[in-house]
Motif scaffolding. Structure first.
Motif, PDB file in Angstrom:
ATOM      1  N   ALA A  41       0.810  -1.185   0.073  1.00 28.02           N
ATOM      2  CA  ALA A  41      -0.046  -0.065  -0.193  1.00 28.02           C
ATOM      3  C   ALA A  41       0.963   1.233   0.007  1.00 28.02           C
ATOM      4  O   ALA A  41       2.005   1.318   0.228  1.00 28.02           O
ATOM      5  N   TRP A  42       0.188   2.234  -0.244  1.00 30.22           N
ATOM      6  CA  TRP A  42       0.700   3.604  -0.148  1.00 30.22           C
ATOM      7  C   TRP A  42       1.810   3.888  -1.373  1.00 30.22           C
ATOM      8  O   TRP A  42       2.621   4.808  -1.183  1.00 30.22           O
ATOM      9  N   THR A  43       1.912   3.089  -2.456  1.00 33.14           N
ATOM     10  CA  THR A  43       2.820   3.418  -3.623  1.00 33.14           C
ATOM     11  C   THR A  43       1.741   3.997  -4.519  1.00 33.14           C
ATOM     12  O   THR A  43       0.765   3.388  -4.928  1.00 33.14           O
ATOM     13  N   PRO A  44       2.488   4.723  -5.440  1.00 31.07           N
ATOM     14  CA  PRO A  44       1.648   5.260  -6.767  1.00 31.07           C
ATOM     15  C   PRO A  44       0.902   4.122  -7.614  1.00 31.07           C
ATOM     16  O   PRO A  44      -0.380   4.289  -7.785  1.00 31.07           O
ATOM     17  N   VAL A  45       1.615   3.112  -7.863  1.00 29.68           N
ATOM     18  CA  VAL A  45       1.028   2.319  -8.914  1.00 29.68           C
ATOM     19  C   VAL A  45      -0.118   1.465  -8.183  1.00 29.68           C
ATOM     20  O   VAL A  45      -1.035   1.073  -8.864  1.00 29.68           O
ATOM     21  N   CYS A  46       0.149   0.863  -7.054  1.00 25.69           N
ATOM     22  CA  CYS A  46      -0.713   0.164  -6.208  1.00 25.69           C
ATOM     23  C   CYS A  46      -1.921   1.080  -5.958  1.00 25.69           C
ATOM     24  O   CYS A  46      -3.345   0.568  -5.989  1.00 25.69           O
ATOM     25  N   THR A  47      -1.689   2.355  -5.804  1.00 22.11           N
ATOM     26  CA  THR A  47      -2.889   3.296  -5.447  1.00 22.11           C
ATOM     27  C   THR A  47      -3.727   3.270  -6.821  1.00 22.11           C
ATOM     28  O   THR A  47      -5.073   2.988  -6.927  1.00 22.11           O
ATOM     29  N   ASP A  48      -3.082   3.331  -7.968  1.00 24.71           N
ATOM     30  CA  ASP A  48      -3.840   3.504  -9.358  1.00 24.71           C
ATOM     31  C   ASP A  48      -4.444   2.073  -9.636  1.00 24.71           C
ATOM     32  O   ASP A  48      -5.456   1.989 -10.011  1.00 24.71           O
ATOM     33  N   GLN A  49      -3.838   0.781  -9.231  1.00 27.44           N
ATOM     34  CA  GLN A  49      -4.443  -0.405  -9.695  1.00 27.44           C
ATOM     35  C   GLN A  49      -5.766  -0.561  -8.658  1.00 27.44           C
ATOM     36  O   GLN A  49      -6.632  -1.007  -9.229  1.00 27.44           O
ATOM     37  N   MET A  50      -5.737  -0.164  -7.479  1.00 27.81           N
ATOM     38  CA  MET A  50      -6.942  -0.191  -6.577  1.00 27.81           C
ATOM     39  C   MET A  50      -8.066   0.823  -6.835  1.00 27.81           C
ATOM     40  O   MET A  50      -9.272   0.395  -7.064  1.00 27.81           O
ATOM     41  N   ARG A  51      -7.696   1.890  -7.418  1.00 27.43           N
ATOM     42  CA  ARG A  51      -8.557   2.872  -7.879  1.00 27.43           C
ATOM     43  C   ARG A  51      -9.290   2.459  -9.203  1.00 27.43           C
ATOM     44  O   ARG A  51     -10.498   2.628  -9.499  1.00 27.43           O
TER      45      ARG A  51
END
Length: 156
Positions: A41-51
Motif C-alpha cells: 500500500a501507499w505506493t503510486p502504482v498500487c494506488t492506481d491499481q486499486m482505484r
C-alpha cells in the motif's frame, strides 16, 4: 514455489478486509472473483491499481464478478489507505498473518522481498482458476484487459 495454473482449484482463504470484515473465497460461489494483488500500500502504482477496481466496480458487478484487492499490509494500514484513496465499495484484504500465506498458496509471494508479486488472478464461478497474469512491479495492470477476459472476449 509454483505459480497457480489455469484449471486448478483456487485455494480458499479467510482474511480480514479494510472494514474489519472476514472475507472467504467460498462466500462468492456462483460468482467470478478477481484477486488483484499489489505489492504494498501507499505506493503510486498500487494506488492506481486499486482505484481502477473501485472506478469499475459497477462493471465488475454487471459481469457477475467480485473484485478484491490484496497485499501483505496489516489491517490498520489497509483501513487508513482505503480511506485516503477513497475506496467506498472495493474490499482490500490483509494477507498479513501468517505473513503472505495466501500469496504463497497462489505461488506469487516474493520470499526475498517479503511481499507478493503484482498479479491478477480470476477464479470462475466454480472455484477454478480461469486466468492468471503476473506483472512487473512497476507496471499498472490494464483494467481493460481484465474486463475483456471477464466478458469472455479473451482467454489466456
Amino acid at each position: 514455489m509454483k505459480l497457480i495454473s489455469v484449471g486448478e482449484n483456487a485455494p480458499n482463504f479467510t482474511l480480514t478486509d479494510n472494514n474489519d470484515q472476514y472475507v472467504s473465497l467460498t462466500n462468492f460461489q456462483g460468482k467470478k472473483v478477481l484477486l488483484s494483488w499489489h505489492p504494498l500500500a501507499w505506493t503510486p502504482v498500487c494506488t492506481d491499481q486499486m482505484r481502477a477496481l473501485e472506478n469499475n466496480f459497477q462493471t465488475f458487478q454487471s459481469l457477475n464478478t467480485v473484485p478484491l484487492g490484496f497485499s501483505v499490509d496489516p489491517v490498520p494500514c489497509k483501513k487508513l489507505w482505503a480511506a485516503a484513496i477513497q475506496l467506498k465499495q472495493l474490499q482490500i484484504l490483509a494477507d498479513f498473518w501468517p505473513h503472505g500465506q495466501v500469496a504463497k498458496q497462489y505461488g506469487i509471494f516474493r520470499e526475498q522481498d517479503g511481499y507478493s508479486e503484482r498479479a491478477n488472478i480470476i477464479v470462475d464461478e466454480n472455484g477454478k482458476i480461469m486466468w492468471v497474469k503476473v506483472y512487473p512491479s512497476a507496471q499498472l495492470p490494464d483494467i481493460n484487459e481484465v474486463l475483456s477476459v471477464l466478458s469472455g472476449s479473451t482467454r489466456k
